[in-house]
Design a protein around this motif. Structure first.
Motif, PDB file in Angstrom:
ATOM      1  N   PRO A   1       0.808  -1.224   0.000  1.00 16.03           N
ATOM      2  CA  PRO A   1       0.000   0.000   0.000  1.00 16.03           C
ATOM      3  C   PRO A   1       0.841   1.274   0.000  1.00 16.03           C
ATOM      4  N   GLU A   2       2.083   1.153   0.503  1.00 17.47           N
ATOM      5  CA  GLU A   2       2.972   2.328   0.489  1.00 17.47           C
ATOM      6  C   GLU A   2       3.608   2.506  -0.895  1.00 17.47           C
TER       7      GLU A   2
ATOM      8  N   GLY B   1      -4.597  -0.732  -2.722  1.00 18.30           N
ATOM      9  CA  GLY B   1      -5.776  -0.616  -1.855  1.00 18.30           C
ATOM     10  C   GLY B   1      -7.058  -0.477  -2.660  1.00 18.30           C
ATOM     11  N   GLU B   2      -6.965   0.176  -3.816  1.00 21.29           N
ATOM     12  CA  GLU B   2      -8.172   0.353  -4.633  1.00 21.29           C
ATOM     13  C   GLU B   2      -8.679  -0.991  -5.147  1.00 21.29           C
ATOM     14  N   ILE B   3      -7.745  -1.842  -5.574  1.00 27.32           N
ATOM     15  CA  ILE B   3      -8.151  -3.161  -6.093  1.00 27.32           C
ATOM     16  C   ILE B   3      -8.736  -3.993  -4.947  1.00 27.32           C
TER      17      ILE B   3
ATOM     18  N   GLY C   1     -10.206  -2.823  -2.334  1.00 29.48           N
ATOM     19  CA  GLY C   1     -11.525  -2.232  -2.073  1.00 29.48           C
ATOM     20  C   GLY C   1     -12.579  -2.809  -3.018  1.00 29.48           C
ATOM     21  N   VAL C   2     -12.208  -2.948  -4.274  1.00 25.41           N
ATOM     22  CA  VAL C   2     -13.139  -3.500  -5.267  1.00 25.41           C
ATOM     23  C   VAL C   2     -13.485  -4.944  -4.902  1.00 25.41           C
ATOM     24  N   TRP C   3     -12.477  -5.707  -4.463  1.00 22.99           N
ATOM     25  CA  TRP C   3     -12.726  -7.115  -4.090  1.00 22.99           C
ATOM     26  C   TRP C   3     -13.683  -7.187  -2.890  1.00 22.99           C
ATOM     27  N   LEU C   4     -13.428  -6.344  -1.888  1.00 24.82           N
ATOM     28  CA  LEU C   4     -14.279  -6.370  -0.682  1.00 24.82           C
ATOM     29  C   LEU C   4     -15.716  -5.982  -1.049  1.00 24.82           C
ATOM     30  N   LEU C   5     -15.833  -4.972  -1.912  1.00 22.17           N
ATOM     31  CA  LEU C   5     -17.157  -4.519  -2.329  1.00 22.17           C
ATOM     32  C   LEU C   5     -17.894  -5.637  -3.079  1.00 22.17           C
TER      33      LEU C   5
ATOM     34  N   GLN D   1      -7.114   3.602   4.085  1.00 19.66           N
ATOM     35  CA  GLN D   1      -7.509   4.872   3.472  1.00 19.66           C
ATOM     36  C   GLN D   1      -7.895   4.658   1.996  1.00 19.66           C
ATOM     37  N   ASP D   2      -7.068   3.874   1.284  1.00 22.95           N
ATOM     38  CA  ASP D   2      -7.357   3.630  -0.140  1.00 22.95           C
ATOM     39  C   ASP D   2      -8.615   2.777  -0.313  1.00 22.95           C
ATOM     40  N   ILE D   3      -8.797   1.822   0.596  1.00 22.66           N
ATOM     41  CA  ILE D   3     -10.001   0.971   0.529  1.00 22.66           C
ATOM     42  C   ILE D   3     -11.249   1.836   0.745  1.00 22.66           C
ATOM     43  N   ILE D   4     -11.204   2.685   1.764  1.00 23.21           N
ATOM     44  CA  ILE D   4     -12.391   3.490   2.102  1.00 23.21           C
ATOM     45  C   ILE D   4     -12.731   4.453   0.957  1.00 23.21           C
TER      46      ILE D   4
END
Ligand code: SAH
Length: 374
Positions: A61-62, A68-70, A72-76, A102-105
């Motif tokens: 993530p750093e 984190g965006e990808i 986030g998409v998986w979790l969604l 932060q990126d997930i949210i």
């Protein structure tokens, strides 16, 4: 018994461990690792700026927001597959500086339905990192609950991620010597410095079918097994999904992967406890075994409790979920240098000779739909 001479170069934790060993005898590797990383006063995660360019190591993530965006998409997608249970509880084990969350949210909040029912759970042992997470996630701080362990997560569907968390859990080393298993211990050598040794014989059978030979080292992480079993029990009972990402191996193997990192370079793990990162590669086969054990114990052959478990590499996971397309979107309209930087980040995350193959992904999902895995 005389205490060892005080070494002016040693760290406070090193002094304490040496005293402990001289009074009570050698300690095992798991005790050493747990204290070096987690001691509330002198432990690595409680006192050091570990993560990031200025720290000792950089995590995915750093490297890039794309990671984190990808995720986030998986979790969604998992949440939607399971009928959008509300509240939408998301959780992270070992959130470090809060960058991944932060990126997930940010990604989840582009979907109003998800944004309005979001609750955030962070499992973190370090007070200083909790503070950093609170600062970074200030706009959503009212939605966050911090936990010491996963056992206090709510009795509800949980959508969870753990990146580079399991590699920090304390391991035991068992060494096969003259046809018996000995625990690897840490004592003091003649110079009164910390040194590895062989402990007493134990009647043990590793939890896997590989035949050992003289000198084989079995790395065992009971805490990883226990956390994975609790997680599997939670998902089987309440629903949700989990994504575990770490460097490690998919099939059982013997070998020593215990390592120290300081200033982005390998270091001697017995030097300066509390001031350098200690990790071991994650045995994903053992994690899968723990899930299977939980499933067997709860007689999960009934469809209501069955979990789907899958493993892949980080590169494959990210590429399958649209890493290149998202990178293209992010780079659109940017100047050449920015686009090059994004291309470098993609390489770093997914190329086989970088993080793409060394890092593995384990998914555990309650749903049995075709996209349940990844
Ligand atoms: N996931 C982050 C940070 C990885 S570093 C990233 O990808 O950047 C490991 C994290 O796990 C740190 O936040 C550390 O404090 C936490 N941690 C390690 N062992 C833990 C334990 N036993 N319980 C809770 N948190 C732990």
């Amino acid at each position: 018994m005389p205490l060892p001479e005080h070494n002016t170069q040693s760290t406070p934790l090193e002094d304490r461990l040496k005293k402990l060993i001289s009074l009570h005898g050698p300690i095992n590797l798991a005790t050493y690792m747990a204290q070096a990383l987690g001691d509330p006063t002198h432990g690595y995660y409680t006192t050091q700026t570990a993560i990031g360019r200025k720290g000792d190591f950089i995590t995915a993530p750093e490297v890039s927001q794309l990671f984190g965006e990808i995720i986030g998409v998986w979790l969604l997608a998992q949440w939607q597959q399971q009928g959008q249970p509300e509240p939408f509880h998301i959780a992270e084990l070992g959130p470090g500086r809060g960058t991944l969350m932060q990126d997930i949210i940010r990604t989840l909040c582009t979907f109003p339905q998800a944004a309005k029912s979001l609750r955030i759970h962070l499992v973190e042992m370090s007070d200083s990192l909790r503070q950093e997470q609170a600062d970074k996630l200030a706009p959503v701080k009212h939605l966050i609950t911090w936990h010491d362990t996963i056992d206090s997560l709510p009795d509800a569907p949980i959508f969870l991620v753990a990146n580079e968390f399991f590699d920090a859990l304390p391991i035991h080393h068992w060494i096969f010597h003259e046809n018996r298993w000995h625990e690897r211990i840490i004592g003091l050598n003649e110079q009164k410095e910390l040194a590895f040794g062989l402990g007493a014989v134990r009647d043990l059978v590793p939890h896997h079918p590989l035949q050992p030979s003289e000198g084989s080292i079995w790395e065992h992480c009971p805490m990883a097994d226990a956390i994975t079993q609790s997680l599997a029990a939670h998902l089987a009972t309440h629903g949700g999904a989990a994504l575990i990402i770490d460097y490690g191996y998919l099939d059982h193997a013997y070998g020593d992967t215990f390592q120290a990192i300081k200033d982005h370079a390998y270091a001697d793990p017995l030097i300066a406890p509390g001031q350098q990162d200690l990790t071991a590669h994650v045995n994903f086969a053992a994690l899968k075994q723990s899930i299977a054990k939980q499933q067997a114990a709860s007689e999960a052959d009934s469809e209501t409790n069955a979990l789907q478990v899958a493993t892949t590499t980080q590169g494959e996971f990210l590429l399958n979920l649209g890493l290149l397309q998202r990178a293209g979107q992010l780079g659109a309209g940017k100047n050449h240098d920015d686009q090059e930087a994004i291309r470098d980040e993609v390489e770093r995350l997914a190329a086989p000779d970088q993080m793409g193959e060394l890092f593995k992904v384990l998914t555990i999902t309650k749903s049995d739909s075709p996209i349940a895995g990844f």
